[in-house]
Design a protein around this motif. Structure first.
Motif, PDB file in Angstrom:
ATOM      1  N   TRP A  25       0.852  -1.243  -0.254  1.00 55.90           N
ATOM      2  CA  TRP A  25       0.111   0.130   0.023  1.00 55.90           C
ATOM      3  C   TRP A  25       1.064   1.321  -0.043  1.00 55.90           C
ATOM      4  CZ3 TRP A  25      -4.832  -0.138   4.353  1.00 55.90           C
ATOM      5  CH2 TRP A  25      -5.431   1.189   3.215  1.00 55.90           C
ATOM      6  N   LYS A  81       4.135   1.536  -1.296  1.00 62.16           N
ATOM      7  CA  LYS A  81       3.874   1.696  -2.290  1.00 62.16           C
ATOM      8  C   LYS A  81       3.289   2.256  -3.519  1.00 62.16           C
ATOM      9  CE  LYS A  81       8.295  -1.571  -1.630  1.00 62.16           C
ATOM     10  NZ  LYS A  81       8.604  -2.845  -1.241  1.00 62.16           N
ATOM     11  N   GLU A  82       2.745   1.352  -3.389  1.00 64.13           N
ATOM     12  CA  GLU A  82       0.940   2.328  -4.262  1.00 64.13           C
ATOM     13  C   GLU A  82       1.264   4.102  -4.166  1.00 64.13           C
ATOM     14  OE1 GLU A  82      -3.514   1.360  -5.552  1.00 64.13           O
ATOM     15  OE2 GLU A  82      -2.387  -0.479  -4.351  1.00 64.13           O
ATOM     16  N   ILE A  83       1.397   4.466  -2.791  1.00 63.16           N
ATOM     17  CA  ILE A  83       0.756   5.676  -2.194  1.00 63.16           C
ATOM     18  C   ILE A  83       1.554   6.701  -3.026  1.00 63.16           C
ATOM     19  CG2 ILE A  83       0.865   7.145  -1.210  1.00 63.16           C
ATOM     20  CD1 ILE A  83      -0.555   5.436   0.251  1.00 63.16           C
ATOM     21  N   GLN A  84       3.007   5.834  -3.155  1.00 66.21           N
ATOM     22  CA  GLN A  84       4.552   5.959  -3.544  1.00 66.21           C
ATOM     23  C   GLN A  84       5.083   6.174  -4.693  1.00 66.21           C
ATOM     24  OE1 GLN A  84       6.512   4.709  -0.655  1.00 66.21           O
ATOM     25  NE2 GLN A  84       6.578   6.275   0.566  1.00 66.21           N
ATOM     26  N   LYS A  85       3.559   5.535  -5.620  1.00 65.89           N
ATOM     27  CA  LYS A  85       3.714   5.537  -7.446  1.00 65.89           C
ATOM     28  C   LYS A  85       5.157   4.042  -7.273  1.00 65.89           C
ATOM     29  CE  LYS A  85       1.535   9.938  -8.380  1.00 65.89           C
ATOM     30  NZ  LYS A  85       0.465   9.630  -8.254  1.00 65.89           N
ATOM     31  N   ASP A  86       5.402   3.834  -6.756  1.00 68.51           N
ATOM     32  CA  ASP A  86       5.735   2.360  -7.418  1.00 68.51           C
ATOM     33  C   ASP A  86       5.514   0.807  -7.039  1.00 68.51           C
ATOM     34  OD1 ASP A  86       7.463   0.206  -7.351  1.00 68.51           O
ATOM     35  OD2 ASP A  86       8.222   0.469  -5.537  1.00 68.51           O
ATOM     36  N   TYR A  87       4.511   1.013  -8.578  1.00 66.15           N
ATOM     37  CA  TYR A  87       3.970  -0.100  -8.722  1.00 66.15           C
ATOM     38  C   TYR A  87       4.119  -1.238  -9.002  1.00 66.15           C
ATOM     39  CZ  TYR A  87       0.851   4.405  -9.834  1.00 66.15           C
ATOM     40  OH  TYR A  87       0.618   5.355  -9.735  1.00 66.15           O
ATOM     41  N   GLN A  88       4.795  -1.357  -9.437  1.00 65.24           N
ATOM     42  CA  GLN A  88       5.798  -2.605  -9.420  1.00 65.24           C
ATOM     43  C   GLN A  88       6.000  -3.105  -8.430  1.00 65.24           C
ATOM     44  OE1 GLN A  88       5.934  -5.131 -12.267  1.00 65.24           O
ATOM     45  NE2 GLN A  88       6.221  -6.749 -11.201  1.00 65.24           N
ATOM     46  N   LEU A  90      -4.632  -2.579  -7.943  1.00 66.41           N
ATOM     47  CA  LEU A  90      -3.308  -1.953  -8.161  1.00 66.41           C
ATOM     48  C   LEU A  90      -3.640  -1.561 -10.441  1.00 66.41           C
ATOM     49  CD1 LEU A  90      -0.182  -0.892  -8.153  1.00 66.41           C
ATOM     50  CD2 LEU A  90      -0.050  -3.055  -7.829  1.00 66.41           C
ATOM     51  N   ASP A 122      -5.820  -0.067 -11.920  1.00 68.19           N
ATOM     52  CA  ASP A 122      -5.847   1.020 -12.116  1.00 68.19           C
ATOM     53  C   ASP A 122      -4.949   1.724 -12.738  1.00 68.19           C
ATOM     54  OD1 ASP A 122      -8.591   1.242 -10.827  1.00 68.19           O
ATOM     55  OD2 ASP A 122      -8.096   1.932  -8.945  1.00 68.19           O
ATOM     56  N   TYR A 123      -4.116   1.346 -12.451  1.00 68.96           N
ATOM     57  CA  TYR A 123      -3.010   1.846 -12.940  1.00 68.96           C
ATOM     58  C   TYR A 123      -1.861   0.931 -13.499  1.00 68.96           C
ATOM     59  CZ  TYR A 123      -3.902   4.565  -8.138  1.00 68.96           C
ATOM     60  OH  TYR A 123      -4.425   5.347  -7.848  1.00 68.96           O
TER      61      TYR A 123
END
Length: 181
Positions: free
Chosen positions: A75, A77-84, A110, A113-114
């Protein structure tokens, strides 16, 4: 200190939770529960770097917390845009506990949306629905139903939660679902 922190957590007094857990950790730095409480409070006030450190320490001290730690790290990392990185952590959470429905729900969001992976997202949402234990305070299947296009079922689950748990958290979840819609 831990039980007092639980009370302040319910009251959403994150700064007080952090202070109490700082004191508890000074007294005993080997209790994973203390890091769990402090990490969650740090997460809520968006101190993500410190929360990450505490989640990692929590997992070192008690391997049973691993699935939850990876879920929260994903979560962050997702907030920080580190999607992988987030996807890797959600997958690790699922590998450690394949019944924790929130990991599937977050993975589905994830992917959808991303990462633009609709079919994989749908698989994750379906797994969330399958593993979610039922209508309780920890239900997240309403989001998964919405994720697979079953809006009426999503609303029905949401309504059932509100009927059974008439509390602010349930209304917050309803607002989240409706805002996503």
């Amino acid at each position: 200190l831990y039980w007092a922190a639980i009370c302040y957590d319910v009251l959403e007094k994150d700064e007080t939770v952090i202070k109490l857990m700082n004191q508890a950790i000074r007294m005993d730095s080997t209790d994973a529960n203390f890091y769990y409480m402090r990490a969650n409070a740090l997460f809520y006030i968006q101190e993500f770097s410190k929360a990450k450190t505490d989640y990692e320490r929590m997992m070192e001290l008690d391997k049973d917390y691993g699935y939850y730690g990876y879920y929260k790290l994903g979560w962050i990392k997702e907030i920080q845009k580190d999607y992988q990185g987030a996807l890797n952590d959600y997958n690790m959470s699922i590998a450690l506990n394949d019944t924790y429905s929130y990991s599937y729900m977050m993975k589905g969001n994830l992917l959808k949306d991303y990462l633009g992976k609709e079919e994989e997202a749908e698989d994750a949402f379906r797994k969330c629905i399958e593993t979610d234990a039922g209508i309780n305070e920890g239900t997240c299947k309403q989001y998964a139903y919405w994720g697979v296009g079953q809006t009426e079922k999503a609303i029905a689950v949401c309504d059932s939660i509100l009927e059974k748990y008439d509390d602010p958290g349930s209304y917050y979840d309803a607002a989240c679902l409706y805002s996503r819609m």
